[in-house]
Structures are given as structure tokens and as C-alpha cells.
Motif scaffolding. Structure first.
Motif, PDB file in Angstrom:
ATOM      1  N   MET A 209      54.755  38.657  35.338  1.00 49.17           N
ATOM      2  CA  MET A 209      53.526  38.207  34.244  1.00 49.17           C
ATOM      3  C   MET A 209      52.964  36.904  34.675  1.00 49.17           C
ATOM      4  SD  MET A 209      55.303  38.517  30.415  1.00 49.17           S
ATOM      5  CE  MET A 209      53.813  38.210  29.726  1.00 49.17           C
ATOM      6  N   ALA A 210      51.706  36.721  34.388  1.00 52.75           N
ATOM      7  CA  ALA A 210      50.954  35.749  34.804  1.00 52.75           C
ATOM      8  C   ALA A 210      50.991  34.460  34.003  1.00 52.75           C
ATOM      9  CB  ALA A 210      49.300  36.112  34.712  1.00 52.75           C
ATOM     10  N   THR A 211      51.002  33.263  34.726  1.00 51.45           N
ATOM     11  CA  THR A 211      51.103  32.046  33.960  1.00 51.45           C
ATOM     12  C   THR A 211      49.891  31.695  33.072  1.00 51.45           C
ATOM     13  OG1 THR A 211      50.149  30.692  35.765  1.00 51.45           O
ATOM     14  CG2 THR A 211      52.520  31.126  35.953  1.00 51.45           C
ATOM     15  N   ASN A 212      49.938  30.624  32.257  1.00 46.15           N
ATOM     16  CA  ASN A 212      49.049  30.243  31.447  1.00 46.15           C
ATOM     17  C   ASN A 212      47.831  29.668  32.262  1.00 46.15           C
ATOM     18  OD1 ASN A 212      50.458  31.001  29.084  1.00 46.15           O
ATOM     19  ND2 ASN A 212      51.228  29.121  28.655  1.00 46.15           N
ATOM     20  N   SER A 213      48.284  29.112  33.245  1.00 42.46           N
ATOM     21  CA  SER A 213      47.313  28.511  34.110  1.00 42.46           C
ATOM     22  C   SER A 213      46.266  29.679  34.738  1.00 42.46           C
ATOM     23  CB  SER A 213      48.019  27.612  35.214  1.00 42.46           C
ATOM     24  OG  SER A 213      48.486  26.478  34.532  1.00 42.46           O
ATOM     25  N   GLU A 214      47.049  30.805  35.340  1.00 41.79           N
ATOM     26  CA  GLU A 214      46.477  31.898  35.906  1.00 41.79           C
ATOM     27  C   GLU A 214      45.568  32.585  35.051  1.00 41.79           C
ATOM     28  OE1 GLU A 214      49.617  32.830  39.336  1.00 41.79           O
ATOM     29  OE2 GLU A 214      50.125  33.688  37.384  1.00 41.79           O
ATOM     30  N   MET A 215      45.959  32.742  33.692  1.00 43.36           N
ATOM     31  CA  MET A 215      45.023  33.474  32.975  1.00 43.36           C
ATOM     32  C   MET A 215      43.767  32.524  32.432  1.00 43.36           C
ATOM     33  SD  MET A 215      46.313  36.268  31.937  1.00 43.36           S
ATOM     34  CE  MET A 215      46.112  36.554  30.279  1.00 43.36           C
ATOM     35  N   LYS A 216      44.147  31.127  32.380  1.00 46.67           N
ATOM     36  CA  LYS A 216      43.014  30.493  32.258  1.00 46.67           C
ATOM     37  C   LYS A 216      41.846  30.449  33.450  1.00 46.67           C
ATOM     38  CE  LYS A 216      41.800  25.530  30.988  1.00 46.67           C
ATOM     39  NZ  LYS A 216      40.978  25.184  32.182  1.00 46.67           N
ATOM     40  N   LYS A 217      42.535  30.264  34.914  1.00 47.60           N
ATOM     41  CA  LYS A 217      41.698  30.506  35.764  1.00 47.60           C
ATOM     42  C   LYS A 217      40.708  31.842  35.842  1.00 47.60           C
ATOM     43  CE  LYS A 217      41.702  30.737  40.814  1.00 47.60           C
ATOM     44  NZ  LYS A 217      42.754  30.660  42.029  1.00 47.60           N
ATOM     45  N   LEU A 218      41.595  32.878  35.498  1.00 43.67           N
ATOM     46  CA  LEU A 218      40.707  34.240  35.332  1.00 43.67           C
ATOM     47  C   LEU A 218      39.575  34.261  34.543  1.00 43.67           C
ATOM     48  CD1 LEU A 218      40.823  37.407  36.201  1.00 43.67           C
ATOM     49  CD2 LEU A 218      42.419  37.973  34.242  1.00 43.67           C
ATOM     50  N   GLY A 219      39.628  33.557  33.376  1.00 41.20           N
ATOM     51  CA  GLY A 219      38.665  33.571  32.274  1.00 41.20           C
ATOM     52  C   GLY A 219      37.411  32.597  32.945  1.00 41.20           C
ATOM     53  N   GLU A 220      37.760  31.801  33.784  1.00 42.11           N
ATOM     54  CA  GLU A 220      36.669  30.913  34.395  1.00 42.11           C
ATOM     55  C   GLU A 220      35.948  31.244  35.680  1.00 42.11           C
ATOM     56  OE1 GLU A 220      39.276  27.336  35.088  1.00 42.11           O
ATOM     57  OE2 GLU A 220      39.056  26.808  33.147  1.00 42.11           O
ATOM     58  N   LEU A 221      36.565  32.445  36.356  1.00 40.92           N
ATOM     59  CA  LEU A 221      35.763  32.967  37.590  1.00 40.92           C
ATOM     60  C   LEU A 221      35.078  34.163  37.208  1.00 40.92           C
ATOM     61  CD1 LEU A 221      39.129  33.390  39.651  1.00 40.92           C
ATOM     62  CD2 LEU A 221      37.399  31.950  39.941  1.00 40.92           C
ATOM     63  N   SER A 222      34.098  34.484  38.065  1.00 37.07           N
ATOM     64  CA  SER A 222      33.088  35.583  37.672  1.00 37.07           C
ATOM     65  C   SER A 222      32.950  36.429  39.145  1.00 37.07           C
ATOM     66  CB  SER A 222      31.861  34.976  37.016  1.00 37.07           C
ATOM     67  OG  SER A 222      31.334  34.037  38.081  1.00 37.07           O
ATOM     68  N   GLY A 223      32.042  37.524  38.802  1.00 45.41           N
ATOM     69  CA  GLY A 223      31.867  38.339  39.915  1.00 45.41           C
ATOM     70  C   GLY A 223      32.937  38.607  40.973  1.00 45.41           C
ATOM     71  N   LYS A 224      32.708  38.651  42.095  1.00 44.98           N
ATOM     72  CA  LYS A 224      33.953  39.105  43.314  1.00 44.98           C
ATOM     73  C   LYS A 224      34.893  38.281  43.007  1.00 44.98           C
ATOM     74  CE  LYS A 224      34.746  39.802  48.029  1.00 44.98           C
ATOM     75  NZ  LYS A 224      33.841  39.585  49.689  1.00 44.98           N
ATOM     76  N   GLN A 225      34.996  36.914  42.839  1.00 48.35           N
ATOM     77  CA  GLN A 225      36.245  36.212  42.741  1.00 48.35           C
ATOM     78  C   GLN A 225      37.080  36.518  41.606  1.00 48.35           C
ATOM     79  OE1 GLN A 225      34.422  32.136  42.352  1.00 48.35           O
ATOM     80  NE2 GLN A 225      35.217  31.586  44.649  1.00 48.35           N
ATOM     81  N   ALA A 226      36.429  36.796  40.377  1.00 45.95           N
ATOM     82  CA  ALA A 226      37.429  37.459  39.155  1.00 45.95           C
ATOM     83  C   ALA A 226      37.698  38.778  39.667  1.00 45.95           C
ATOM     84  CB  ALA A 226      36.271  37.496  38.098  1.00 45.95           C
ATOM     85  N   GLU A 227      37.146  39.712  40.383  1.00 49.61           N
ATOM     86  CA  GLU A 227      37.623  40.826  40.511  1.00 49.61           C
ATOM     87  C   GLU A 227      38.758  40.770  41.483  1.00 49.61           C
ATOM     88  OE1 GLU A 227      34.464  42.954  42.562  1.00 49.61           O
ATOM     89  OE2 GLU A 227      32.884  42.278  40.725  1.00 49.61           O
TER      90      GLU A 227
END
Length: 206
Positions: A127-145
Motif C-alpha cells: 500500500m502507498a503511504t499518505n505522502s505518496e498518494m498526495k504526491k501522485l495528486g500533485e504530478l501530471s503528465g509523464k511524471q504522474a504516469e
């Protein structure tokens, strides 16, 4: 387009299998015994429902963070399949008259209770941490992918470990078959995501 076809086909097969299991009788282990709250059957249903919910959340996050159709389709397939399976597992707990929340630590049914520290929201294997979930929501494009594919690869690895535990320990036939289906489908998607990461100049996390 090769990836798209593979993902769509695997998801369709998983949903068909899930639909068949939805209508199967999951009342007992075949010998008239209903699972207890401490059983592997109940523990797996409770824990995997939570595990699946995070995968659904991650998938909907990345769907809105990229325009890449391949990643969006994978995320949609994972979200739909795991939401369907989550509903079945919670339904089985209702059928068995068992609580959806336990006072025992997650994965106790695998004799691993307490091994997942719960640090920063990561309750179970992969499972992802809360910090990782937050980071995913802040990235976009290739970085998010890339980050989504890495997180979901870890998530699937944890899910395969848990599902294999149910295959080995659960007693209700339809639940064991669902768990085996998870093992097969998620291992296939782990391989697929490794290819997708490579195409993006990245790799799964060590």
C-alpha cells in the motif's frame, strides 16, 4: 496498441469472472460451516477490500493527471475490476453476518499481524503511504504516469501476496477462486506495467 488490447482483454475476462462469482453462493465452505470473524476467509475479505479501495483511488487520481490513453485505460480497468471485487467481498461479510472492521491488526489471518506498521497510512503490503498518494495528486503528465505505474506495481505485488495467502488458507470455494483470479490477473498486469515503465524510460522501484 498491443498494451491496450491486452489490458482490455484481461479486464473483460476478470469482470466476466467476477460477475459469475457475484451470483455464486458464498454462504459456507461446502460443509455447512460459515466462516468465523477470525477466519482467513473473513480476514482476506476485510483486508483486501481496504487494499482494493486504495487501488481504485490511485487509478482515479492518475486518470485526471494524464492524457495518455494507455495509462488512462489501464487505470480505468483496474478501478472497475477492483471496485467490483471489493463489493463482492463486503457482500460476503454481510452474508456471513461478520463485521467489516476488526480490532485485530491487518493481515493477522496470514500470521503477519503487526508486520505492517501503518506508518503514514500504509496499512498492508504494497500500500502507498499518505505522502505518496498526495504526491501522485500533485504530478501530471509523464511524471504522474511513471509514479502511478511504480506505485501500482508495488500495490499489485502486495495484493498477489495476500491473494495467494487466501488461496492457501481460505475454505470457501468461490473466495479461493476469486483470490486465484487476482493472483493471475495482477501478475499479468505487473509484467505489463514493467513494459509501460520501460517505454517511459523508467523501471519498477527496487
Amino acid at each position: 496498441m498491443r498494451h491496450v488490447g491486452l489490458v482490455a482483454g484481461a479486464a473483460a475476462a476478470a469482470l466476466v469472472a467476477a460477475g459469475a462469482i457475484t451470483y455464486a453462493v458464498a454462504g459456507d465452505d461446502g460443509n455447512g460451516r460459515t466462516p468465523t470473524a477470525e477466519s482467513a476467509d473473513a480476514g482476506f475479505a476485510r483486508d483486501m477490500a481496504v487494499h482494493h479501495q486504495q487501488a481504485v483511488e490511485m487509478s482515479y487520481i492518475v486518470r485526471d493527471r494524464t492524457k495518455d490513453e494507455e495509462v488512462r485505460r489501464l487505470a480505468y480497468d483496474i478501478a472497475q475490476t477492483q471496485a467490483n471485487q471489493r463489493g463482492m467481498m463486503l457482500g460476503w461479510l454481510d452474508l456471513w453476518g461478520l463485521p467489516k472492521v476488526s480490532s485485530e491488526p491487518p493481515m493477522t489471518w496470514m500470521d503477519m499481524g503487526g508486520m505492517a506498521s501503518g506508518k503514514d497510512g500504509a496499512l498492508m503490503a504494497g500500500m502507498a503511504t499518505n505522502s505518496e498518494m498526495k504526491k501522485l495528486g500533485e504530478l501530471s503528465g509523464k511524471q504522474a504516469e511513471v509514479f502511478y505505474l511504480q506505485l501500482m506495481t508495488d500495490h499489485h505485488k502486495g495484493g498477489v501476496h495476500m491473494a495467494q495467502g487466501c488461496v492457501n488458507r481460505c475454505t470457501v470455494g468461490v473466495e479461493k477462486r476469486l483470490a486465484q483470479g487476482m493472483v493471475d490477473a495482477q501478475q499479468s498486469e505487473i509484467s505489463l506495467m514493467a513494459d509501460m515503465l520501460k517505454e517511459r524510460g523508467a523501471a519498477p522501484r527496487p
